[in-house]
Design a protein around this motif. Structure first.
Motif, mmCIF file in Angstrom:
data_model
loop_
_atom_site.group_PDB
_atom_site.id
_atom_site.type_symbol
_atom_site.label_atom_id
_atom_site.label_comp_id
_atom_site.label_asym_id
_atom_site.label_seq_id
_atom_site.Cartn_x
_atom_site.Cartn_y
_atom_site.Cartn_z
ATOM 1 N N GLY A 77 0.835 -1.214 0.000
ATOM 2 C CA GLY A 77 0.000 0.000 0.000
ATOM 3 C C GLY A 77 0.860 1.249 0.000
ATOM 4 O O GLY A 77 2.003 1.232 0.459
ATOM 5 N N ALA A 78 0.291 2.345 -0.516
ATOM 6 C CA ALA A 78 1.053 3.599 -0.625
ATOM 7 C C ALA A 78 1.483 4.074 0.759
ATOM 8 O O ALA A 78 0.733 3.933 1.725
ATOM 9 C CB ALA A 78 0.199 4.661 -1.297
ATOM 10 N N PRO A 79 2.686 4.633 0.852
ATOM 11 C CA PRO A 79 3.167 5.074 2.167
ATOM 12 C C PRO A 79 2.402 6.292 2.695
ATOM 13 O O PRO A 79 2.044 7.180 1.933
ATOM 14 C CB PRO A 79 4.633 5.444 1.908
ATOM 15 N N ARG A 80 2.165 6.282 4.001
ATOM 16 C CA ARG A 80 1.622 7.471 4.667
ATOM 17 C C ARG A 80 2.689 8.131 5.543
ATOM 18 O O ARG A 80 2.508 9.270 5.973
ATOM 19 C CB ARG A 80 0.427 7.093 5.541
ATOM 20 N N ILE A 81 3.746 7.378 5.833
ATOM 21 C CA ILE A 81 4.842 7.913 6.655
ATOM 22 C C ILE A 81 6.124 7.734 5.847
ATOM 23 O O ILE A 81 6.384 6.641 5.318
ATOM 24 C CB ILE A 81 4.992 7.110 7.979
ATOM 25 N N LEU A 82 6.937 8.794 5.785
ATOM 26 C CA LEU A 82 8.269 8.702 5.171
ATOM 27 C C LEU A 82 9.273 9.275 6.156
ATOM 28 O O LEU A 82 9.089 10.390 6.653
ATOM 29 C CB LEU A 82 8.348 9.508 3.870
ATOM 30 N N VAL A 83 10.327 8.513 6.440
ATOM 31 C CA VAL A 83 11.420 9.032 7.278
ATOM 32 C C VAL A 83 12.698 8.967 6.453
ATOM 33 O O VAL A 83 13.145 7.890 6.056
ATOM 34 C CB VAL A 83 11.575 8.225 8.584
ATOM 35 N N ASN A 84 13.270 10.119 6.179
ATOM 36 C CA ASN A 84 14.506 10.215 5.392
ATOM 37 C C ASN A 84 15.716 10.151 6.318
ATOM 38 O O ASN A 84 16.009 11.114 7.033
ATOM 39 C CB ASN A 84 14.544 11.556 4.648
ATOM 40 N N CYS A 85 16.402 9.002 6.314
ATOM 41 C CA CYS A 85 17.623 8.869 7.117
ATOM 42 C C CYS A 85 18.861 8.615 6.260
ATOM 43 O O CYS A 85 19.971 8.669 6.781
ATOM 44 C CB CYS A 85 17.499 7.721 8.117
ATOM 45 N N ALA A 86 18.688 8.298 4.963
ATOM 46 C CA ALA A 86 19.861 8.003 4.122
ATOM 47 C C ALA A 86 20.750 9.235 4.059
ATOM 48 O O ALA A 86 20.268 10.357 3.874
ATOM 49 C CB ALA A 86 19.409 7.601 2.721
ATOM 50 N N GLY A 87 22.040 9.031 4.232
ATOM 51 C CA GLY A 87 22.937 10.179 4.157
ATOM 52 C C GLY A 87 24.391 9.746 4.213
ATOM 53 O O GLY A 87 24.719 8.620 4.594
ATOM 54 N N ILE A 88 25.252 10.658 3.765
ATOM 55 C CA ILE A 88 26.701 10.443 3.855
ATOM 56 C C ILE A 88 27.328 11.672 4.513
ATOM 57 O O ILE A 88 26.740 12.756 4.482
ATOM 58 C CB ILE A 88 27.354 10.207 2.467
#
Ligand code: NAD
Length: 255
Positions: A77-88
């Motif tokens: 199902g389509a996301p309702r929560i997004l947490v952006n943690c990817a990083g360098i």
């Protein structure tokens, strides 16, 4: 989490550190979790342990993000929560031994940390706007970005990293305003010093001396403490358009 129970959450960078702790906390709170990361081996194992799914996604590439979100939408199902943690977090000075900062490294850092967060947020928001409103406020989704205290007190050698994180801070309020009439909230967490694989690789005395620089509590933060703030932001409908420092009151010195 009651209005979000059973909803889908995407956590970028969820194979490691702050993202891995966040994926575990959201799964523990009853959400279906999808991890986006470049590290397929660790990411797949972690997702399997959470009854979630894993997608190899390069957040800097909008086509890769679209493919990941499509797979998630079809599977859980389509996301309702997004947490952006990817990083360098590369380290290089503006000029070092007479040579200018490598422009490709500067662009790569902006590409992953800032544009990568934007790619995931904008594409996830486009899916959220099509979802049914939930609860008394008609909420459709929550987007949480990860900046850093380096957005405010970047240290020597952090020019690219601090610029990328400053961009995330600057993006937070206008994105919240853009999405307000759709019932989507946007917040950013600016962590101080957290004990993730990056710092775990340092000798214990170096870890202790970094922790001692934190006014209170005088120690490195635990990834679960970051994840706990993510869960609170998801839960608290009045948190929107804000950047929250999570840092034990540390203000980084120049070096
Ligand atoms: P980490 O290195 O443990 O995890 C980052 C994850 O991002 C890794 O699994 C990596 O494979 C993934 N990744 C990197 N580039 C990617 C890409 N292009 N596409 C998809 N995934 C990618 O780091 P962490 O310490 O957990 O940091 C998470 C976030 O928090 C980062 O944005 C970092 O800048 C920020 N942060 C961390 C600290 C800290 O003290 N650990 C402090 C301030 C901010």
């Amino acid at each position: 989490m009651n209005i979000w129970a059973g909803s889908t959450a995407v956590v970028t960078g969820g194979a490691s550190g702050l993202g891995a702790a966040t994926a575990a906390a959201l799964a523990g709170a009853g959400l279906k979790v999808a991890i986006f990361d470049l590290n397929a081996e660790t990411g797949q194992a972690h997702a399997a342990g959470l009854d979630g799914m894993f997608q190899t996604v390069d957040v800097a590439d909008p086509v890769s993000v679209a493919a990941g979100l499509d797979a998630v939408t079809k599977t859980m199902g389509a996301p309702r929560i997004l947490v952006n943690c990817a990083g360098i977090g590369p380290a290089a000075k503006t000029v070092s031994r007479g040579a200018a900062h490598d422009p490709a490294m500067f662009a790569k850092t902006i590409g992953i940390n800032l544009i990568g967060s934007f790619n995931c947020a904008s594409q996830a928001a486009a899916l959220m706007v099509a979802a049914d409103p939930l609860g008394p406020d008609g909420a459709r989704g929550v987007i949480i970005n990860t900046a850093s205290v380096a957005a405010y007190d970047g240290q020597i050698g952090q020019v690219a990293y601090a610029a990328s994180k400053g961009g995330i801070v600057g993006m937070t309020l206008p994105m919240a305003r853009d999405l307000a009439d759709k019932g989507i909230r946007v917040c950013t967490i600016a962590p101080g010093l957290f004990l993730t694989p990056l710092l775990e690789g340092l000798p214990e005395d170096v870890q202790a001396s970094l922790g001692a620089q934190v006014p209170f509590p005088s120690r490195l933060g635990q990834p679960a403490e970051y994840a706990s703030l993510v869960c609170h932001i998801v839960d608290n409908p009045m948190l929107n358009g804000e950047v929250i420092r999570l840092d034990g009151a540390i203000r980084m010195a120049p070096r």
